[in-house]
Design a protein around this motif. Structure first.
Motif, short mmCIF file in Angstrom:
data_model
loop_
_atom_site.label_atom_id
_atom_site.label_comp_id
_atom_site.label_asym_id
_atom_site.label_seq_id
_atom_site.Cartn_x
_atom_site.Cartn_y
_atom_site.Cartn_z
N ILE A 52 4.55 -65.66 -7.44
CA ILE A 52 5.32 -66.09 -6.13
C ILE A 52 6.36 -65.04 -5.53
O ILE A 52 6.99 -64.83 -4.48
CB ILE A 52 6.10 -67.45 -6.16
CG1 ILE A 52 6.33 -67.89 -4.55
CG2 ILE A 52 7.16 -67.59 -7.01
CD1 ILE A 52 6.60 -69.32 -4.60
N THR A 53 6.79 -64.14 -6.77
CA THR A 53 8.10 -63.34 -6.57
C THR A 53 7.44 -62.15 -5.89
O THR A 53 8.17 -61.10 -5.66
CB THR A 53 9.08 -62.90 -7.90
OG1 THR A 53 8.22 -62.32 -8.68
CG2 THR A 53 9.42 -64.42 -8.12
N ARG A 54 6.21 -61.84 -5.79
CA ARG A 54 5.76 -60.48 -5.23
C ARG A 54 4.84 -60.94 -4.01
O ARG A 54 4.30 -62.21 -3.89
CB ARG A 54 4.74 -60.05 -6.32
CG ARG A 54 5.66 -59.35 -7.36
CD ARG A 54 4.83 -59.08 -8.64
NE ARG A 54 5.52 -59.00 -9.79
CZ ARG A 54 5.43 -58.04 -10.70
NH1 ARG A 54 4.63 -57.06 -10.58
NH2 ARG A 54 6.20 -58.06 -11.60
N PRO A 55 4.59 -59.90 -3.10
CA PRO A 55 3.80 -60.22 -2.05
C PRO A 55 2.26 -60.72 -2.37
O PRO A 55 1.73 -60.13 -3.44
CB PRO A 55 3.66 -58.90 -1.40
CG PRO A 55 4.68 -58.00 -1.57
CD PRO A 55 5.17 -58.55 -3.33
N ARG A 56 1.57 -61.70 -1.56
CA ARG A 56 0.25 -61.83 -2.20
C ARG A 56 -0.63 -60.65 -2.08
O ARG A 56 -0.77 -60.00 -1.11
CB ARG A 56 -0.27 -63.08 -1.09
CG ARG A 56 0.62 -64.39 -1.08
CD ARG A 56 0.10 -65.07 -2.07
NE ARG A 56 0.62 -66.50 -1.85
CZ ARG A 56 1.91 -66.72 -2.24
NH1 ARG A 56 2.91 -65.90 -2.91
NH2 ARG A 56 2.80 -67.90 -2.04
N PRO A 57 -1.54 -60.67 -2.97
CA PRO A 57 -2.58 -59.41 -3.20
C PRO A 57 -3.43 -59.72 -1.64
O PRO A 57 -3.81 -60.78 -1.38
CB PRO A 57 -3.23 -59.62 -4.44
CG PRO A 57 -2.92 -61.10 -5.00
CD PRO A 57 -1.76 -61.42 -4.28
N GLY A 58 -3.86 -58.57 -1.48
CA GLY A 58 -4.79 -58.48 -0.37
C GLY A 58 -6.17 -59.32 -0.42
O GLY A 58 -6.68 -59.94 0.37
N TRP A 59 -6.84 -59.34 -1.72
CA TRP A 59 -7.98 -59.98 -1.94
C TRP A 59 -7.74 -61.56 -1.98
O TRP A 59 -8.69 -62.08 -1.43
CB TRP A 59 -8.56 -59.66 -3.28
CG TRP A 59 -7.61 -59.88 -4.49
CD1 TRP A 59 -7.08 -59.05 -5.21
CD2 TRP A 59 -7.53 -61.01 -5.11
NE1 TRP A 59 -6.26 -59.58 -6.11
CE2 TRP A 59 -6.46 -60.89 -6.10
CE3 TRP A 59 -8.10 -62.44 -5.04
CZ2 TRP A 59 -5.93 -61.80 -7.05
CZ3 TRP A 59 -7.56 -63.46 -5.90
CH2 TRP A 59 -6.44 -63.18 -6.76
N ASN A 237 10.89 -70.40 -2.46
CA ASN A 237 9.60 -69.47 -2.34
C ASN A 237 9.94 -68.06 -2.79
O ASN A 237 9.37 -67.16 -2.36
CB ASN A 237 9.06 -69.62 -1.35
CG ASN A 237 8.21 -70.70 -0.93
OD1 ASN A 237 7.64 -71.46 -1.64
ND2 ASN A 237 8.14 -71.20 0.61
N GLY A 238 10.81 -67.96 -4.03
CA GLY A 238 10.78 -66.44 -4.65
C GLY A 238 11.90 -65.71 -3.64
O GLY A 238 12.19 -64.56 -4.14
N ALA A 239 12.54 -66.51 -2.60
CA ALA A 239 13.69 -65.68 -1.98
C ALA A 239 14.84 -65.31 -2.51
O ALA A 239 14.93 -66.08 -3.47
CB ALA A 239 14.17 -66.20 -0.37
N LEU A 240 15.62 -64.24 -2.53
CA LEU A 240 16.84 -63.83 -3.48
C LEU A 240 18.20 -64.05 -2.71
O LEU A 240 18.23 -63.48 -1.33
CB LEU A 240 16.62 -62.33 -3.48
CG LEU A 240 15.70 -61.91 -4.93
CD1 LEU A 240 15.62 -60.53 -4.83
CD2 LEU A 240 15.99 -62.59 -5.99
N HIS A 241 19.02 -64.51 -3.32
CA HIS A 241 20.52 -64.68 -2.78
C HIS A 241 21.06 -63.36 -2.78
O HIS A 241 20.85 -62.48 -3.65
CB HIS A 241 21.18 -65.69 -3.93
CG HIS A 241 22.48 -66.36 -3.38
ND1 HIS A 241 23.42 -65.93 -3.71
CD2 HIS A 241 22.66 -67.28 -2.57
CE1 HIS A 241 24.54 -66.67 -2.97
NE2 HIS A 241 23.92 -67.43 -2.40
N PRO A 242 21.92 -63.27 -1.97
CA PRO A 242 22.78 -61.91 -1.80
C PRO A 242 23.18 -61.59 -3.26
O PRO A 242 23.93 -62.40 -3.87
CB PRO A 242 23.67 -62.08 -0.70
CG PRO A 242 23.09 -63.06 0.04
CD PRO A 242 22.43 -63.99 -0.72
N GLY A 243 23.35 -60.57 -3.71
CA GLY A 243 24.07 -60.06 -4.99
C GLY A 243 23.02 -60.30 -6.20
O GLY A 243 23.21 -59.95 -7.27
N ARG A 244 21.88 -60.64 -5.87
CA ARG A 244 20.91 -60.98 -6.98
C ARG A 244 19.65 -60.03 -6.98
O ARG A 244 19.34 -59.66 -5.81
CB ARG A 244 20.38 -62.26 -7.12
CG ARG A 244 21.45 -63.68 -7.41
CD ARG A 244 21.37 -63.73 -8.82
NE ARG A 244 20.10 -64.07 -9.41
CZ ARG A 244 19.29 -65.24 -8.94
NH1 ARG A 244 19.87 -66.18 -8.14
NH2 ARG A 244 18.09 -65.45 -9.41
#
Ligand SMILES: N[C@@H](CCC(=O)N[C@@H](CS)C(=O)NCC(=O)O)C(=O)O
Length: 280
Positions: A52-59, A237-244
């Motif tokens: 979930i921390t990476r963009p979904r693959p194209g396939w 959903n895998g979004a990042l807090h500022p500073g992390r």
């Protein structure tokens, strides 16, 4: 025939292997894992982990026509099904024995009515854990209690002296248990639990039995509390807090090796180091 033997027989007639694309600790995917466990079909559906921390693959985006929510199930013949409740019903229809859903039309409607309340219940828990405004805590706590009270009323109406909605752990329990587990994050980060009063006694009994059921052991409290730290800081959903730089949902370092996160979600923002995420 034993439950296992019945399951093997029903799978034996069906050579296509369904594949579920999922995020490992996602409550919606856990519903599918519980259902398969109850049916003794654990090994008969492939699970493909998506990070979930990476963009979904194209396939995968091609399969889902651009939508990103998981789980999705590929039937094994290229047909794709979304929405956990729909996937549950599909698996129940495709592998009918042993039944997890009620077969009697009225009883199935009763579990359907209980399941129709799951959206507001789960949404309130996420709203509560993700809240960053301390002034809203009493209102969010009350909202959660009101929804537990509604579940209590429903169970009191349909099975006042029982434990589950019907005799056994079934479809409604499969739908709700992953959220009873996720809401360990409310205990940890919000000090929320059901007050020990009669008003919630029936739903408490149900929840405890669901949490203790052997078919629902896919995740632990420690795993939930550690992985959902970012939700407690308002980042889903895998979004990042500022500073992390790393999400609390990363696979590496493994959650088991990390320290328990700080409980004070309002006063403190933990760093990657404090969360045991930085390896260097
Ligand atoms: N209503 C859907 C909800 C699925 C859902 O929200 N899944 C989350 C993971 S737990 C997800 O994929 N979130 C990322 C996204 O929507 O892009 C279901 O029941 O399957």
């Amino acid at each position: 025939m034993t439950r296992e033997a019945v399951s093997r027989a029903s799978v034996g007639q069906d050579r296509r292997v369904p594949v579920v694309y999922h995020i490992p600790v996602c409550p919606f995917s856990q519903r599918l894992e519980i259902l398969l466990e109850l049916k003794g079909l654990g090994g008969h559906v492939d699970f493909h982990v998506v990070d979930i921390t990476r963009p979904r693959p194209g396939w995968l985006l091609e399969k889902t026509h651009g939508t990103t929510a998981l789980p999705v199930l590929d039937t094994g013949e290229g047909e794709v099904i979304k929405e956990s409740l729909v996937i549950l019903q599909y698996l129940e229809d495709r592998f009918p024995e042993p039944a997890v859903a009620q077969r009697d039309p009225y009883r199935h409607a009763v579990e359907g009515m209980l399941n129709a309340m799951e959206g507001s219940f789960s949404a309130q828990g996420y709203r509560y854990v993700m809240n960053q405004d301390p002034e809203r805590r009493p209102e969010l706590r009350q909202g959660m209690l009101d929804l537990y009270a509604r579940l209590d009323d429903f169970l009191m109406r349909h099975n006042p002296s029982g434990t589950f909605l019907f005799e056994e752990f079934g479809l409604a329990e499969t739908v709700y248990t992953p959220f009873f587990m996720r809401f360990w994050f409310l205990e940890y980060y919000e000090d929320f639990d059901l007050p020990q009063v009669d008003r919630y006694a029936r739903v408490r009994k149900w929840r405890e039995a669901c949490l203790g059921h052997p078919a629902a052991k896919q995740v632990t409290r420690e795993q939930i509390v550690k992985l959902y730290y970012d939700y407690a800081k308002g980042m889903g959903n895998g979004a990042l807090h500022p500073g992390r730089t790393l999400s609390s949902f990363v696979f590496d370092p493994d959650w088991a090796t990390r320290p328990w996160p700080p409980k004070d979600k309002y006063g403190h923002a933990a760093t990657d180091q404090e969360l045991g995420l930085a390896t260097g």
